[in-house]
Design a protein around this motif. Structure first.
Motif, mmCIF file in Angstrom:
data_model
loop_
_atom_site.group_PDB
_atom_site.id
_atom_site.type_symbol
_atom_site.label_atom_id
_atom_site.label_comp_id
_atom_site.label_asym_id
_atom_site.label_seq_id
_atom_site.Cartn_x
_atom_site.Cartn_y
_atom_site.Cartn_z
ATOM 1 N N CYS A 15 0.850 -1.189 0.000
ATOM 2 C CA CYS A 15 0.000 0.000 0.000
ATOM 3 C C CYS A 15 0.886 1.239 0.000
ATOM 4 O O CYS A 15 1.772 1.375 0.847
ATOM 5 N N ARG A 16 0.653 2.123 -0.933
ATOM 6 C CA ARG A 16 1.468 3.343 -1.023
ATOM 7 C C ARG A 16 1.059 4.377 0.015
ATOM 8 O O ARG A 16 1.747 5.381 0.194
ATOM 9 N N SER A 17 -0.057 4.149 0.699
ATOM 10 C CA SER A 17 -0.502 5.092 1.738
ATOM 11 C C SER A 17 0.087 4.746 3.104
ATOM 12 O O SER A 17 0.651 5.603 3.788
ATOM 13 N N PRO A 51 -6.777 -7.971 -3.592
ATOM 14 C CA PRO A 51 -7.714 -6.919 -3.191
ATOM 15 C C PRO A 51 -7.581 -5.673 -4.070
ATOM 16 O O PRO A 51 -6.549 -5.449 -4.704
ATOM 17 N N HIS A 52 -8.636 -4.875 -4.098
ATOM 18 C CA HIS A 52 -8.625 -3.609 -4.833
ATOM 19 C C HIS A 52 -8.335 -2.429 -3.910
ATOM 20 O O HIS A 52 -8.164 -1.303 -4.377
ATOM 21 N N GLN A 53 -8.295 -2.712 -2.624
ATOM 22 C CA GLN A 53 -7.937 -1.670 -1.661
ATOM 23 C C GLN A 53 -7.163 -2.305 -0.519
ATOM 24 O O GLN A 53 -7.213 -3.523 -0.307
ATOM 25 N N CYS A 54 -6.432 -1.478 0.206
ATOM 26 C CA CYS A 54 -5.568 -1.976 1.272
ATOM 27 C C CYS A 54 -6.408 -2.567 2.409
ATOM 28 O O CYS A 54 -7.297 -1.899 2.936
ATOM 29 N N PRO A 55 -6.154 -3.807 2.801
ATOM 30 C CA PRO A 55 -6.906 -4.409 3.895
ATOM 31 C C PRO A 55 -6.582 -3.797 5.253
ATOM 32 O O PRO A 55 -7.306 -4.008 6.222
ATOM 33 N N GLU A 56 -5.513 -3.014 5.316
ATOM 34 C CA GLU A 56 -5.099 -2.416 6.579
ATOM 35 C C GLU A 56 -5.724 -1.045 6.798
ATOM 36 O O GLU A 56 -6.263 -0.758 7.860
ATOM 37 N N CYS A 57 -5.640 -0.172 5.774
ATOM 38 C CA CYS A 57 -6.123 1.200 5.939
ATOM 39 C C CYS A 57 -7.275 1.550 5.001
ATOM 40 O O CYS A 57 -7.851 2.636 5.101
ATOM 41 N N GLY A 58 -7.585 0.660 4.066
ATOM 42 C CA GLY A 58 -8.691 0.908 3.158
ATOM 43 C C GLY A 58 -8.343 1.744 1.946
ATOM 44 O O GLY A 58 -9.209 2.027 1.112
ATOM 45 N N LYS A 60 -7.078 2.885 -1.711
ATOM 46 C CA LYS A 60 -7.111 2.237 -3.029
ATOM 47 C C LYS A 60 -5.760 2.319 -3.728
ATOM 48 O O LYS A 60 -5.591 1.790 -4.828
ATOM 49 N N TYR A 61 -4.789 2.970 -3.089
ATOM 50 C CA TYR A 61 -3.479 3.138 -3.706
ATOM 51 C C TYR A 61 -2.558 1.966 -3.339
ATOM 52 O O TYR A 61 -1.649 2.088 -2.522
ATOM 53 N N ILE A 62 -2.839 0.826 -3.935
ATOM 54 C CA ILE A 62 -1.983 -0.336 -3.745
ATOM 55 C C ILE A 62 -1.279 -0.627 -5.067
ATOM 56 O O ILE A 62 -1.813 -0.370 -6.144
ATOM 57 N N LYS A 63 -0.071 -1.132 -4.972
ATOM 58 C CA LYS A 63 0.754 -1.289 -6.170
ATOM 59 C C LYS A 63 1.543 -2.586 -6.107
ATOM 60 O O LYS A 63 1.940 -3.043 -5.038
ATOM 61 N N TYR A 64 1.784 -3.138 -7.304
ATOM 62 C CA TYR A 64 2.584 -4.352 -7.421
ATOM 63 C C TYR A 64 4.060 -3.981 -7.575
ATOM 64 O O TYR A 64 4.394 -3.054 -8.301
#
Length: 312
Positions: A15-17, A51-58, A60-64
């Motif tokens: 997660c980039r956040s 997932p389409h969003q971070c399971p930790e903070c919610g 949507k800025y997740i990246k491979y």
């Protein structure tokens, strides 16, 4: 031929956040993203939908991040659309006869570009391979094992050896982030003697095999504290029967490099046995092991390995 010793599409998702990395709930590893849209653990087989969003903070800025053979295959297909590309790894050759079929078609020239893991690094003899590309050649150098440089050299040389086996001279391109490392430079130069002289000097200075014998004891249990207690018990008993000036050869137990696999916690302890004392140290370790065997109930497992191929 393009060689990359890493399966899947991307090494991990983060997660980039908040920086959260999605890990396997049963093992101490990040889940590998596959082009099927699933996250897979290559140790216990656990799988889930990406997932389409971070399971930790919610967020949507997740990246491979990272690259695997699937990503290389996709990129190569886009760059060279007129060429037939095949991929060989544990995920692509599960069906019976699939490996043989892909190798046969490559040997006949029906497949122009072959991408794979260690499965294509050695033992193959094709006369029509003019170019071999080794991607992330230094990935194995980051493994905390004194044999990492040796394994890196072996992989590079094995993969490079697939090129130029016919009448025409082959070409090998090595992609690395550690171009100055002696394992990479000696492998690129095919200088076995130079690598041996450097490696043997380092091992002699550090007291690694063949100038000693390394005993590894791995303690495992479904309960983390139980595994730790078992390791600490062995540590105390081994040191108690050794001469005071030799107790330093028993290193304190610590979490294993893979500290949890398939819901089993692991601790590791190393014993550096001086050259020529292997039989004596083996008797000491065997005596401690016998004490464990005599117990009616033992809630942890201790596995002893002398000079293991891998310390992971």
């Amino acid at each position: 031929m393009l060689f990359l010793n890493r399966r899947g599409f991307a090494g991990f998702i983060t997660c980039r956040s908040c920086g959260h990395v999605i890990q396997c709930p049963h093992c101490d590893v990040s889940l590998t993203y596959h082009s099927s849209g699933r996250l897979i653990c290559h140790y216990c087989g656990y799988s889930c939908q990406a997932p389409h969003q971070c399971p930790e903070c919610g967020s949507k800025y997740i990246k491979y991040f990272g690259s695997g053979t699937e990503k290389v295959e996709e990129t190569i297909t886009q760059l060279f659309p007129g060429y037939v590309t095949e991929r060989i790894d544990l995920d692509s050759v599960r069906k019976k006869g699939e490996l043989e079929r892909k190798l046969k078609e490559f040997g006949k020239g029906k497949t122009h570009i072959l991408i794979g893991t260690q499965l294509i690094a050695k033992g193959l003899d094709f006369r029509n391979v003019g170019l071999v590309g080794i991607i992330s050649a230094d990935v194995s150098l980051n493994i905390p094992d004194f044999r990492s440089p040796e394994r890196t050299l072996q992989l590079i040389i094995q993969a490079a050896g697939r090129a130029g086996r016919g009448d025409e001279k082959g070409r090998v391109i090595i992609q690395t982030y550690s171009p100055e490392h002696y394992a990479v430079t000696f492998a690129a130069a095919q200088d076995y003697k130079g690598f041996f002289e450097t490696e043997i000097t380092l091992r002699m200075y550090m007291g690694y095999p063949p100038f000693s014998d390394m005993f590894q004891v791995v303690f495992s249990s479904k309960d983390k504290e139980t595994a730790l207690r078992g390791a600490e018990s062995w540590y105390g008993r081994l040191r108690a029967v050794m001469d005071p000036d030799e107790r330093g050869s028993v290193f304190p137990p610590q979490e294993a490099y893979m500290k949890k696999i398939n819901d089993t916690y692991r601790y590791s302890m190393l014993i550096k046995c001086p050259q020529g004392r292997r039989a004596e140290y083996s008797r000491i370790v065997a005596a401690v092991r016998e004490e464990d065997i005599e117990k009616k109930k033992k809630d942890y497992t201790a596995i002893v390995d002398i000079n293991p191929y891998s310390f992971i």
